[in-house]
Design a protein around this motif. Structure first.
Motif, PDB file in Angstrom:
ATOM      1  N   ALA A 164     -40.021 -65.746 -12.488  1.00 58.71           N
ATOM      2  CA  ALA A 164     -40.173 -65.666 -10.625  1.00 58.71           C
ATOM      3  C   ALA A 164     -40.140 -64.549  -9.953  1.00 58.71           C
ATOM      4  O   ALA A 164     -39.670 -63.330 -10.911  1.00 58.71           O
ATOM      5  CB  ALA A 164     -39.171 -66.606 -10.602  1.00 58.71           C
ATOM      6  N   GLU A 239     -40.167 -68.753  -2.969  1.00 53.12           N
ATOM      7  CA  GLU A 239     -41.323 -69.339  -3.344  1.00 53.12           C
ATOM      8  C   GLU A 239     -42.185 -69.327  -1.808  1.00 53.12           C
ATOM      9  O   GLU A 239     -42.120 -68.673  -1.179  1.00 53.12           O
ATOM     10  CB  GLU A 239     -40.145 -70.638  -2.827  1.00 53.12           C
ATOM     11  CG  GLU A 239     -39.537 -71.078  -3.456  1.00 53.12           C
ATOM     12  CD  GLU A 239     -38.493 -71.863  -3.179  1.00 53.12           C
ATOM     13  OE1 GLU A 239     -39.168 -73.013  -2.522  1.00 53.12           O
ATOM     14  OE2 GLU A 239     -37.210 -72.507  -4.001  1.00 53.12           O
ATOM     15  N   HIS A 240     -43.413 -69.719  -2.584  1.00 48.81           N
ATOM     16  CA  HIS A 240     -44.610 -70.158  -1.320  1.00 48.81           C
ATOM     17  C   HIS A 240     -44.433 -68.782  -0.679  1.00 48.81           C
ATOM     18  O   HIS A 240     -45.133 -68.303   0.043  1.00 48.81           O
ATOM     19  CB  HIS A 240     -44.410 -70.695  -0.512  1.00 48.81           C
ATOM     20  CG  HIS A 240     -43.829 -71.971  -0.718  1.00 48.81           C
ATOM     21  ND1 HIS A 240     -44.399 -73.433  -1.293  1.00 48.81           N
ATOM     22  CD2 HIS A 240     -42.748 -73.185  -0.447  1.00 48.81           C
ATOM     23  CE1 HIS A 240     -44.097 -73.573  -1.891  1.00 48.81           C
ATOM     24  NE2 HIS A 240     -42.519 -74.056  -1.097  1.00 48.81           N
TER      25      HIS A 240
END
Length: 277
Positions: A164, A239-240
């Motif tokens: 990530a 995130e996103h």
């Protein structure tokens, strides 16, 4: 009369070559630098040959030293095999484990503490480095257990993790986006750069370091975005984002071919911890 070469002198000699300095070798063989220097001097006296060229603190092998290195490794390997065979499962040590920095906190505070409880007389040697370096040491029989990262389909995989992006969201608005990476070779560095290039996203390397602690500090300071797993910064992944997706990575566990009972138990403890993490 043949010359008898004490194994502690040979072990110190090999440690200096493998670690690249007297300082690092002294930490590996648990003697002071001055004692280590005396050991090498004694070994050279026994062989009646200089083993190192000395240029200040820089040491390079002489032709005699280069020849001796191969024999020293063979002698030590055979010596350690003999001790393990005669001990017949009674642990003599040291247990030699190598791990990438991501696992250091988890394993050093958990697994090694538990192992020390089970084997209070054990001597533990821990090496923290990149996966490629650790596997090389395992192949040269300098380590017994290695924990690292590899491709998802690696046969030694015991767990898998998602990569990530980590860093401050405000950095995503910059063009090019600043990234923070470890020095090569590094699987995460390669994955981040490849993903950005494949997506056509301009980037610049704002921070490059050999140390994961420094990388974490740089990311927390807002100097760059990086690609790691959840072991890097718990629950702080971006995130996103508009950044491209990243591949998965496997956590691998590889061991030597002839572990004694205690070192085999160490490998089991490592496996349990990694698979449950």
């Amino acid at each position: 009369m043949p010359v008898n070469l004490p194994t502690n002198l040979l072990r110190s000699f090999v440690a200096i070559v493998d670690t690249g300095s007297m300082l690092n070798a002294s930490e590996k063989v648990f003697v002071t630098q001055s004692a280590l220097s005396l050991q090498i001097k004694r070994l050279e006296e026994l062989l009646q040959q200089p083993l190192f060229h000395r240029d200040g603190r820089r040491l390079t092998l002489t032709p005699s030293g280069d020849l001796m290195l191969d024999y020293a490794r063979k002698v030590l390997n055979l010596h350690d095999e003999a001790v393990a065979a005669v001990a017949a499962g009674n642990f003599a040590g040291p247990a030699r484990i190598g791990m990438v920095q991501d696992f250091a906190e988890m394993l050093l505070t958990g697994v090694l503490a538990r192992f020390a409880e089970l084997h209070p007389e054990a001597q533990i040697y821990s090496r923290i480095a990149g996966t490629a370096e650790l596997l090389g040491q395992l192949d040269r029989r300098q380590l017994d257990v290695v924990v690292g990262f590899a491709a998802p389909n690696d046969p030694a995989a015991v767990a898998h993790a998602d990569m990530a992006w980590y860093g401050e969201a405000a950095l995503l608005d910059r063009d090019p986006v600043p990234i923070a990476v470890l020095e090569p070779p590094c699987r995460f560095r390669e994955a981040a750069i490849r993903a950005l290039e494949d997506a056509g996203r301009p980037y610049r390397i704002a921070v490059e370091t050999p140390n994961l602690t420094t990388l974490r500090a740089a990311v927390r300071a807002g100097l760059g975005i990086t690609a790691r797993t959840h072991l890097f910064l718990q629950d702080e992944a971006l995130e996103h984002t508009a950044l491209p997706p990243l591949p998965r990575v496997s956590c691998i566990l590889r061991t030597g071919t002839a572990l004694d009972a205690a070192t085999g138990r160490l490998a089991e403890l490592v496996r349990e911890t990694v698979t449950s993490g």
